[in-house]
Design a protein around this motif. Structure first.
Motif, PDB file in Angstrom:
ATOM      1  N   ALA A 169      63.417  26.252 -29.688  1.00 24.15           N
ATOM      2  CA  ALA A 169      62.613  27.423 -30.078  1.00 24.15           C
ATOM      3  C   ALA A 169      63.511  28.639 -30.319  1.00 24.15           C
ATOM      4  O   ALA A 169      63.281  29.412 -31.250  1.00 24.15           O
ATOM      5  CB  ALA A 169      61.570  27.728 -29.000  1.00 24.15           C
ATOM      6  N   LEU A 170      64.546  28.807 -29.491  1.00 19.22           N
ATOM      7  CA  LEU A 170      65.497  29.905 -29.691  1.00 19.22           C
ATOM      8  C   LEU A 170      66.226  29.743 -31.029  1.00 19.22           C
ATOM      9  O   LEU A 170      66.401  30.715 -31.772  1.00 19.22           O
ATOM     10  CB  LEU A 170      66.498  29.965 -28.533  1.00 19.22           C
ATOM     11  CG  LEU A 170      67.596  31.024 -28.632  1.00 19.22           C
ATOM     12  CD1 LEU A 170      66.992  32.427 -28.688  1.00 19.22           C
ATOM     13  CD2 LEU A 170      68.571  30.883 -27.469  1.00 19.22           C
ATOM     14  N   VAL A 171      66.628  28.523 -31.338  1.00 27.72           N
ATOM     15  CA  VAL A 171      67.314  28.265 -32.608  1.00 27.72           C
ATOM     16  C   VAL A 171      66.387  28.573 -33.788  1.00 27.72           C
ATOM     17  O   VAL A 171      66.804  29.182 -34.773  1.00 27.72           O
ATOM     18  CB  VAL A 171      67.840  26.816 -32.675  1.00 27.72           C
ATOM     19  CG1 VAL A 171      68.376  26.493 -34.066  1.00 27.72           C
ATOM     20  CG2 VAL A 171      68.904  26.574 -31.636  1.00 27.72           C
ATOM     21  N   VAL A 172      65.133  28.191 -33.694  1.00 28.18           N
ATOM     22  CA  VAL A 172      64.167  28.468 -34.765  1.00 28.18           C
ATOM     23  C   VAL A 172      64.017  29.974 -34.956  1.00 28.18           C
ATOM     24  O   VAL A 172      64.059  30.490 -36.087  1.00 28.18           O
ATOM     25  CB  VAL A 172      62.804  27.813 -34.458  1.00 28.18           C
ATOM     26  CG1 VAL A 172      61.730  28.309 -35.423  1.00 28.18           C
ATOM     27  CG2 VAL A 172      62.917  26.302 -34.538  1.00 28.18           C
ATOM     28  N   ASP A 173      63.856  30.713 -33.858  1.00 28.42           N
ATOM     29  CA  ASP A 173      63.716  32.176 -33.953  1.00 28.42           C
ATOM     30  C   ASP A 173      64.962  32.820 -34.554  1.00 28.42           C
ATOM     31  O   ASP A 173      64.871  33.685 -35.431  1.00 28.42           O
ATOM     32  CB  ASP A 173      63.430  32.777 -32.570  1.00 28.42           C
ATOM     33  CG  ASP A 173      62.050  32.407 -32.057  1.00 28.42           C
ATOM     34  OD1 ASP A 173      61.189  32.007 -32.875  1.00 28.42           O
ATOM     35  OD2 ASP A 173      61.834  32.500 -30.821  1.00 28.42           O
ATOM     36  N   LEU A 174      66.138  32.396 -34.077  1.00 26.63           N
ATOM     37  CA  LEU A 174      67.388  32.954 -34.612  1.00 26.63           C
ATOM     38  C   LEU A 174      67.578  32.603 -36.087  1.00 26.63           C
ATOM     39  O   LEU A 174      68.040  33.438 -36.872  1.00 26.63           O
ATOM     40  CB  LEU A 174      68.585  32.459 -33.793  1.00 26.63           C
ATOM     41  CG  LEU A 174      68.754  33.048 -32.405  1.00 26.63           C
ATOM     42  CD1 LEU A 174      69.883  32.336 -31.654  1.00 26.63           C
ATOM     43  CD2 LEU A 174      69.021  34.534 -32.480  1.00 26.63           C
ATOM     44  N   THR A 175      67.225  31.390 -36.457  1.00 22.62           N
ATOM     45  CA  THR A 175      67.347  30.973 -37.857  1.00 22.62           C
ATOM     46  C   THR A 175      66.502  31.872 -38.744  1.00 22.62           C
ATOM     47  O   THR A 175      66.958  32.333 -39.798  1.00 22.62           O
ATOM     48  CB  THR A 175      66.918  29.506 -38.032  1.00 22.62           C
ATOM     49  OG1 THR A 175      67.788  28.672 -37.270  1.00 22.62           O
ATOM     50  CG2 THR A 175      66.969  29.079 -39.491  1.00 22.62           C
TER      51      THR A 175
END
Length: 183
Positions: A169-175
């Motif tokens: 989820a963090l990777v999705v938000d950062l992306t």
């Protein structure tokens, strides 16, 4: 045979050979000399080489600054899950930018622009530049929007499979945040 139309009026506006002043006659185009293109102005090649060097230098500087950015981030976060998430999130926007801008500018735009400028066709060269900038902005926007919508399945299946859901989820938000950077 191709023909061109010539008005046989003399400099006074009268036609000595015809009764009708609007009379015209067709002449073969083979008799007409093609206008020659204006020779390039002196120093154009040197300016183009300098401009190409500037663009190439800016690209190299961008890569060096990217390396510095990575070193600073690694120094700040160390080896952590947050750093892994940032690196994974950065891959999609960076790849999008490199494919659209790097490929278009490096392989197509610079040689064509240089050729047009060296031939003295500055108007066509700058029209090409404007078209490339506009098309790149549109493609980056559409690509960023599409990849932002598809970020969750891409991260789960391709970029960060097998990681905990909160890290994904963090990777999705950062992306999604980093996708704004190419614009």
């Amino acid at each position: 045979m191709r023909f061109r139309t010539e008005n046989p009026l003399d400099s006074t506006g009268t036609n000595p050979d015809a009764l009708d002043a609007r009379a015209t006659r067709a002449l073969p185009l083979d008799d007409v000399a093609e206008p020659e293109a204006a020779p390039p102005t002196p120093g154009v090649g040197r300016r183009l080489a300098l401009n190409t060097l500037i663009v190439g230098g800016a690209f190299v500087l961008s890569r060096v600054l990217g390396l510095v950015r990575e070193a600073v981030i690694a120094g700040q976060f160390g080896l952590s899950d947050q750093l892994d998430a940032y690196i994974a999130a950065f891959r999609i926007p960076d790849t999008l930018f490199l494919l659209i801008i790097g490929g278009a500018v490096g392989s197509a735009f610079i040689p064509v622009f240089t050729s047009l400028m060296s031939k003295g066709d500055g108007s066509a060269a700058w029209n090409l530049a404007a078209t490339l900038i506009n098309a790149s902005a549109v493609l980056l926007s559409l690509g960023g929007l599409l990849l932002g919508l598809l970020a969750e399945p891409l991260v789960g299946a391709v970029l960060f499979p097998g990681r905990p859901p909160e890290q994904q989820a963090l990777v999705v938000d950062l992306t999604r945040i980093i996708l704004l950077s190419p614009l």
